[in-house]
Write a protein that holds these residues in place. Structure first.
Motif, PDB file in Angstrom:
ATOM      1  N   VAL A  15     -19.066   1.207 -40.988  1.00  0.00           N
ATOM      2  CA  VAL A  15     -20.628   1.834 -40.601  1.00  0.00           C
ATOM      3  C   VAL A  15     -20.985   2.910 -41.774  1.00  0.00           C
ATOM      4  O   VAL A  15     -20.209   3.468 -42.305  1.00  0.00           O
ATOM      5  CB  VAL A  15     -20.622   2.303 -39.110  1.00  0.00           C
ATOM      6  N   GLU A  16     -22.225   2.258 -42.196  1.00  0.00           N
ATOM      7  CA  GLU A  16     -22.636   3.362 -43.133  1.00  0.00           C
ATOM      8  C   GLU A  16     -23.634   4.136 -42.259  1.00  0.00           C
ATOM      9  O   GLU A  16     -24.710   4.126 -41.531  1.00  0.00           O
ATOM     10  CB  GLU A  16     -23.560   2.560 -44.031  1.00  0.00           C
ATOM     11  N   ILE A  17     -23.730   5.854 -42.404  1.00  0.00           N
ATOM     12  CA  ILE A  17     -24.458   6.423 -41.606  1.00  0.00           C
ATOM     13  C   ILE A  17     -25.264   7.554 -42.604  1.00  0.00           C
ATOM     14  O   ILE A  17     -24.724   7.928 -43.575  1.00  0.00           O
ATOM     15  CB  ILE A  17     -23.372   7.603 -40.879  1.00  0.00           C
ATOM     16  N   LYS A  18     -26.572   7.501 -42.290  1.00  0.00           N
ATOM     17  CA  LYS A  18     -27.491   8.151 -43.040  1.00  0.00           C
ATOM     18  C   LYS A  18     -28.296   9.180 -42.054  1.00  0.00           C
ATOM     19  O   LYS A  18     -28.625   8.618 -41.088  1.00  0.00           O
ATOM     20  CB  LYS A  18     -28.382   7.346 -43.836  1.00  0.00           C
ATOM     21  N   THR A  19     -28.532  10.401 -42.721  1.00  0.00           N
ATOM     22  CA  THR A  19     -29.337  11.335 -41.974  1.00  0.00           C
ATOM     23  C   THR A  19     -30.639  11.454 -42.582  1.00  0.00           C
ATOM     24  O   THR A  19     -30.856  11.381 -43.991  1.00  0.00           O
ATOM     25  CB  THR A  19     -28.743  12.589 -41.588  1.00  0.00           C
ATOM     26  N   PHE A  20     -31.641  11.570 -41.986  1.00  0.00           N
ATOM     27  CA  PHE A  20     -32.913  11.736 -42.642  1.00  0.00           C
ATOM     28  C   PHE A  20     -33.557  13.118 -42.277  1.00  0.00           C
ATOM     29  O   PHE A  20     -33.243  13.726 -41.336  1.00  0.00           O
ATOM     30  CB  PHE A  20     -33.845  10.483 -42.051  1.00  0.00           C
ATOM     31  N   PRO A  21     -34.429  13.564 -43.084  1.00  0.00           N
ATOM     32  CA  PRO A  21     -35.321  14.856 -42.787  1.00  0.00           C
ATOM     33  C   PRO A  21     -35.907  14.989 -41.565  1.00  0.00           C
ATOM     34  O   PRO A  21     -36.124  16.168 -40.603  1.00  0.00           O
ATOM     35  CB  PRO A  21     -36.385  14.989 -43.997  1.00  0.00           C
ATOM     36  N   ASN A  22     -36.436  14.005 -40.781  1.00  0.00           N
ATOM     37  CA  ASN A  22     -37.050  13.937 -39.598  1.00  0.00           C
ATOM     38  C   ASN A  22     -36.268  14.168 -38.319  1.00  0.00           C
ATOM     39  O   ASN A  22     -36.618  14.068 -37.212  1.00  0.00           O
ATOM     40  CB  ASN A  22     -38.006  12.693 -39.448  1.00  0.00           C
ATOM     41  N   GLY A  23     -34.813  14.170 -38.730  1.00  0.00           N
ATOM     42  CA  GLY A  23     -33.853  14.520 -37.606  1.00  0.00           C
ATOM     43  C   GLY A  23     -33.031  13.021 -37.168  1.00  0.00           C
ATOM     44  O   GLY A  23     -32.316  13.161 -36.505  1.00  0.00           O
ATOM     45  N   PHE A  24     -33.421  11.968 -37.615  1.00  0.00           N
ATOM     46  CA  PHE A  24     -32.931  10.782 -37.006  1.00  0.00           C
ATOM     47  C   PHE A  24     -31.660  10.620 -37.975  1.00  0.00           C
ATOM     48  O   PHE A  24     -31.336  11.045 -39.082  1.00  0.00           O
ATOM     49  CB  PHE A  24     -33.742   9.663 -37.298  1.00  0.00           C
ATOM     50  N   VAL A  25     -30.836   9.618 -37.351  1.00  0.00           N
ATOM     51  CA  VAL A  25     -29.478   9.312 -37.931  1.00  0.00           C
ATOM     52  C   VAL A  25     -29.375   7.881 -37.748  1.00  0.00           C
ATOM     53  O   VAL A  25     -29.806   7.120 -36.662  1.00  0.00           O
ATOM     54  CB  VAL A  25     -28.362   9.754 -36.807  1.00  0.00           C
ATOM     55  N   ASN A  26     -29.365   7.239 -39.003  1.00  0.00           N
ATOM     56  CA  ASN A  26     -29.309   5.635 -38.977  1.00  0.00           C
ATOM     57  C   ASN A  26     -27.786   5.150 -39.375  1.00  0.00           C
ATOM     58  O   ASN A  26     -26.994   5.590 -39.921  1.00  0.00           O
ATOM     59  CB  ASN A  26     -30.032   5.134 -40.410  1.00  0.00           C
ATOM     60  N   LEU A  27     -27.560   4.500 -38.196  1.00  0.00           N
ATOM     61  CA  LEU A  27     -26.162   3.738 -38.173  1.00  0.00           C
ATOM     62  C   LEU A  27     -26.282   2.093 -38.418  1.00  0.00           C
ATOM     63  O   LEU A  27     -27.034   1.629 -37.869  1.00  0.00           O
ATOM     64  CB  LEU A  27     -25.518   4.011 -36.692  1.00  0.00           C
ATOM     65  N   PHE A  28     -25.675   1.666 -39.685  1.00  0.00           N
ATOM     66  CA  PHE A  28     -25.824   0.481 -40.125  1.00  0.00           C
ATOM     67  C   PHE A  28     -24.359  -0.260 -40.175  1.00  0.00           C
ATOM     68  O   PHE A  28     -23.444   0.094 -40.791  1.00  0.00           O
ATOM     69  CB  PHE A  28     -26.219   0.260 -41.299  1.00  0.00           C
TER      70      PHE A  28
END
Length: 67
Positions: A15-28
């Motif tokens: 899993v690749e985890i990214k966080t974004f300035p808008n508060g969302f977390v992306n799980l790929f």
């Protein structure tokens, strides 16, 4: 079919985890379980940390070493 796809014991998941300035977390989520062991996309989610926590807290089948 074993010639085309790897055996279940040889498949690795990641899993690749990214966080974004808008508060969302992306799980790929990916695995190497595609044809001839190639990488394949399994799922992708864009969640807020609160929503991810709610989803994880809704489960009750965790093993002791996962908590």
């Amino acid at each position: 079919m074993c010639l085309l796809y790897p055996k279940e014991d040889n498949i690795s998941y990641s899993v690749e985890i990214k966080t974004f300035p808008n508060g969302f977390v992306n799980l790929f989520f990916t695995s190497n379980g595609g044809k001839f062991g190639t990488d394949e996309v399994l799922a992708e989610y864009n969640l807020t940390p609160k929503r991810l926590l709610e989803i994880l807290n809704d489960r009750d089948d965790y093993k002791e070493n996962e908590l």
